[in-house]
Design an enzyme around this catalytic site. Sequence first.
Site, PDB file in Angstrom:
ATOM      1  N   LYS A   9       1.110   8.292  -0.933  1.00  0.00           N
ATOM      2  CA  LYS A   9       0.896   7.117  -1.783  1.00  0.00           C
ATOM      3  C   LYS A   9      -0.601   6.855  -1.963  1.00  0.00           C
ATOM      4  CE  LYS A   9       5.393   5.370  -0.439  1.00  0.00           C
ATOM      5  NZ  LYS A   9       6.200   4.565   0.498  1.00  0.00           N
ATOM      6  N   GLN A  22       5.387   0.084   5.131  1.00  0.00           N
ATOM      7  CA  GLN A  22       6.216   1.283   5.206  1.00  0.00           C
ATOM      8  C   GLN A  22       7.358   1.078   6.209  1.00  0.00           C
ATOM      9  OE1 GLN A  22       5.794   4.149   3.230  1.00  0.00           O
ATOM     10  NE2 GLN A  22       7.728   4.790   4.122  1.00  0.00           N
ATOM     11  N   ASP A  36       7.162  -2.718  -3.756  1.00  0.00           N
ATOM     12  CA  ASP A  36       8.298  -1.888  -3.337  1.00  0.00           C
ATOM     13  C   ASP A  36       9.617  -2.465  -3.877  1.00  0.00           C
ATOM     14  OD1 ASP A  36       7.978   0.495  -2.010  1.00  0.00           O
ATOM     15  OD2 ASP A  36       7.687  -0.400  -0.032  1.00  0.00           O
TER      16      ASP A  36
END
Length: 292
Positions: free
Chosen positions: A52, A96, A119
Amino acid sequence: MQLIDGKAISSEIQKELEAQVKERKAQGKKIPHLVAILVGNVGASLSYVNAKVKACEEIGFESTLIRFEESVTEETLLNKVRALNEDNNIDGFIVQLPLPKHIDELKITQAIDPLKDVDGFHPQNLGNMMLNLPGFLPATPMGILELIKRMKIETEGKNCVIIGRSNIVGMPLSVMLGRNTYPGNCTVTLAHSKTKNLAEICKNADILIAAIGRPNFVKAAMVKKGAVIIDVGTTRVEDSSRERGWRLVGDVDFENVSPICSFITPVPGGVGPMTIASLMMNTLKALELKSK
Ligand code: NAP
């Protein structure tokens, strides 16, 4: 059979984003800034986060990786989330997952400002998704829809079977593909570990999406001739022939399924890169929404 090349499509999207960033720069506007929080040292999470950050660099986004020890307290992590919510220079951030067991993932997700939740995991964004209201779509389902769009795959009236009902993939995807739009208008079946006659149900699918995390679970006998196959699964399996000692394997028995289907995503190089591309699209969108 046509391969759905997620790697090529995601680099197409990255180039489009790169051009938009250049334009913003030329106009003296702010550049998107994504922050990724990583807790612990789990190899898979570390490589996802690194990918990312690398994508941000390639596109021209600013990015910051914040790392915590596995032993970090929930309160410390919550404080960091609150600080990022307040920081005007940060447009979007992700924590994450999975997090260590002593940290409540939902509590962390709920603490993220929904306007920075790139997200798309915050309950408010998932609720907006359910009602087809503006918000951030979860990155993996969004990437799958983008693949379907760019490959011009027909979805209207199709039987779509999704195996796996996680909050980040199967569940949102079932809502998105059931909508009265394109891609959508599918008749969706959401299957899971308690589903009876799974092979029979899969065999009836025009579009079959596997998101379970079981290598080679979907066999050729479960697939209708000409079906579209989307393989979300990524499991690391030992492979001594590779220098790193492992390789990624999908949920679909690619070798035997690919000859009978119409489209298929490979693993790696299918859905994975699209998840990252979607995250980047959401980050630019977060900045644009803020600037309005
Ligand atoms: P998850 O939380 O790991 O849950 C797995 C789902 O599969 C559950 O709904 C489970 O059913 C179902 N399942 C497990 N065994 C099954 C079986 N034998 N038959 C039918 N259903 C079964 O799901 P996830 O987080 O979505 O991850 C799934 C896979 O996708 C993993 O390999 C993950 O690494 C991968 N993934 C890839 C990306 C990407 O960008 N490529 C992104 C996200 C996830 P129950 O609900 O009944 O337990």
